[in-house]
Write a protein that holds these residues in place. Sequence first.
Motif, short mmCIF file in Angstrom:
data_model
loop_
_atom_site.label_atom_id
_atom_site.label_comp_id
_atom_site.label_asym_id
_atom_site.label_seq_id
_atom_site.Cartn_x
_atom_site.Cartn_y
_atom_site.Cartn_z
N GLU A 94 54.77 43.85 33.27
CA GLU A 94 55.74 43.25 32.65
C GLU A 94 56.57 41.83 33.29
OE1 GLU A 94 60.32 44.93 31.59
OE2 GLU A 94 60.11 44.98 33.47
N THR B 246 59.69 40.28 28.67
CA THR B 246 60.58 41.34 27.35
C THR B 246 61.76 40.24 27.85
OG1 THR B 246 61.77 41.97 29.76
CG2 THR B 246 60.86 43.41 28.26
N ASP C 279 60.64 38.41 37.90
CA ASP C 279 61.24 37.46 37.41
C ASP C 279 61.66 36.23 37.70
OD1 ASP C 279 64.03 39.47 35.56
OD2 ASP C 279 64.34 37.01 36.07
N ARG C 280 62.66 35.13 36.62
CA ARG C 280 62.73 33.92 37.88
C ARG C 280 64.05 34.24 38.88
NH1 ARG C 280 66.00 31.31 34.97
NH2 ARG C 280 65.58 29.55 35.02
N HIS C 281 64.64 35.63 38.36
CA HIS C 281 66.06 35.53 39.48
C HIS C 281 65.05 36.06 40.70
CE1 HIS C 281 68.88 33.62 37.18
NE2 HIS C 281 67.79 33.94 36.12
N SER D 255 66.93 44.37 34.49
CA SER D 255 67.68 45.19 35.99
C SER D 255 66.52 46.87 36.34
CB SER D 255 68.43 46.55 35.07
OG SER D 255 67.54 46.81 33.82
N GLN E 124 71.78 38.00 32.18
CA GLN E 124 71.19 38.80 31.41
C GLN E 124 71.55 39.74 31.24
OE1 GLN E 124 68.38 36.52 31.03
NE2 GLN E 124 68.99 35.33 32.84
N THR E 125 70.32 40.58 30.21
CA THR E 125 70.36 41.47 29.49
C THR E 125 69.61 42.67 29.93
OG1 THR E 125 69.71 41.17 27.47
CG2 THR E 125 72.08 40.90 27.89
N GLN F 297 63.30 48.99 32.09
CA GLN F 297 62.43 48.84 31.48
C GLN F 297 60.73 49.12 32.61
OE1 GLN F 297 61.03 47.75 28.12
NE2 GLN F 297 59.05 48.90 28.91
N GLY G 165 59.81 39.53 33.08
CA GLY G 165 61.45 39.79 33.23
C GLY G 165 61.66 41.39 33.05
N THR G 166 61.78 41.25 34.92
CA THR G 166 62.43 42.75 35.47
C THR G 166 63.79 42.77 34.99
OG1 THR G 166 61.16 41.79 37.43
CG2 THR G 166 62.26 43.36 37.84
N LEU H 249 62.89 31.27 30.05
CA LEU H 249 63.23 29.87 30.79
C LEU H 249 61.93 29.46 31.83
CD1 LEU H 249 66.82 29.86 31.38
CD2 LEU H 249 65.48 29.32 29.66
N ASP I 131 57.40 32.53 38.00
CA ASP I 131 57.58 32.13 37.11
C ASP I 131 56.84 32.73 35.75
OD1 ASP I 131 57.63 31.18 33.84
OD2 ASP I 131 57.56 28.99 34.88
N GLY I 132 57.28 33.79 34.55
CA GLY I 132 56.37 34.73 34.48
C GLY I 132 55.36 34.01 33.53
N1 SAH Z 1 63.31 44.07 31.00
C1 SAH Z 1 64.66 44.15 31.33
C2 SAH Z 1 65.43 43.22 30.90
C3 SAH Z 1 65.16 41.79 30.16
S1 SAH Z 1 66.26 40.42 30.33
C4 SAH Z 1 65.11 45.30 31.66
O1 SAH Z 1 64.56 46.34 31.35
O2 SAH Z 1 66.52 45.45 32.08
C5 SAH Z 1 65.02 39.36 30.32
C6 SAH Z 1 64.67 38.84 31.75
O3 SAH Z 1 63.54 37.78 31.81
C7 SAH Z 1 65.63 38.57 32.53
O4 SAH Z 1 65.86 38.95 33.43
C8 SAH Z 1 65.23 36.90 32.80
O5 SAH Z 1 65.66 36.72 34.17
C9 SAH Z 1 63.72 37.10 32.99
N2 SAH Z 1 63.40 35.79 32.53
C10 SAH Z 1 63.38 34.84 31.75
N3 SAH Z 1 62.71 33.98 32.07
C11 SAH Z 1 61.20 34.61 32.70
C12 SAH Z 1 60.63 33.28 32.98
N4 SAH Z 1 59.94 32.68 32.98
N5 SAH Z 1 59.43 34.10 34.37
C13 SAH Z 1 60.04 35.78 35.15
N6 SAH Z 1 61.03 35.83 34.25
C14 SAH Z 1 61.96 35.54 32.95
#
Ligand code: SAH
Length: 217
Positions: free
Chosen positions: A87, A154, A110-112, A92, A62-63, A95, A89-90, A211, A137-138
Amino acid sequence: MNSDDPDQAERKMRFLYALRSKGVTDKRVLTAMEKIDRGAFVTGIFAERAYEDVPLPIACGQTISQPSVVGLMTQALDIGPRDKVLEVGTGSGYQAAILSVLARRVYTVDRHRMLVREAEAIFRELGLPNITARVVDGSFGLPEQAPFDKILVTAAAEDPPGPLLAQLRIGGIMVVPVGQSDHVQSLIKVRRGPSGYEYDELRAVRFVPLLEGIAQD
Ligand code: SAH
């Protein structure tokens, strides 16, 4: 950032200057971004680039987003001190940490699992007690905490996810990158009014895709 160190102080000044020159002008957002050290969220070989205005790789492929984009998205949400924010997409956690300085309460998902655990550890270290991180799953939001005053996605969706639109309070704002993942996407600001949703296009962006499902690693 340790501001006693002259190199660090200069980097911090350049960091804030880059944000302003790219349109992050809201004082509260700049103050929050000055307070939250991006260096705490970037580890390994990319750590020395933490104060550059570029996205950087983090774990799980991820980024961490570009700081000016983080600033512009935060600014577009117009967060008030009583807001409850979601939010998606946690990543790192960077944000979410910035949102937590401005809002009453932040839920970040986040999904991870690994990203959520690591981010939680940083939130504890930095003393940010008003963030709750969850592995879900967000795309389906967080119904048990809805409605939200503000929602920030994000990761790029092909369309603003229906469950997220439904979990936005009337008067609320959602910011979401929309478009196909291998293309340039549009950052969309959605406002929920009493009788419907209004959409504004903010700028072109590039995010990793939203995803389906929980990741298996
Ligand atoms: N906001 C983050 C950057 C997010 S990168 C920061 O400040 O670092 C996008 C993130 O969205 C990834 O970690 C990815 O795992 C997550 N993601 C993608 N699809 C998702 C879903 N369906 N539900 C939750 N998280 C998801």
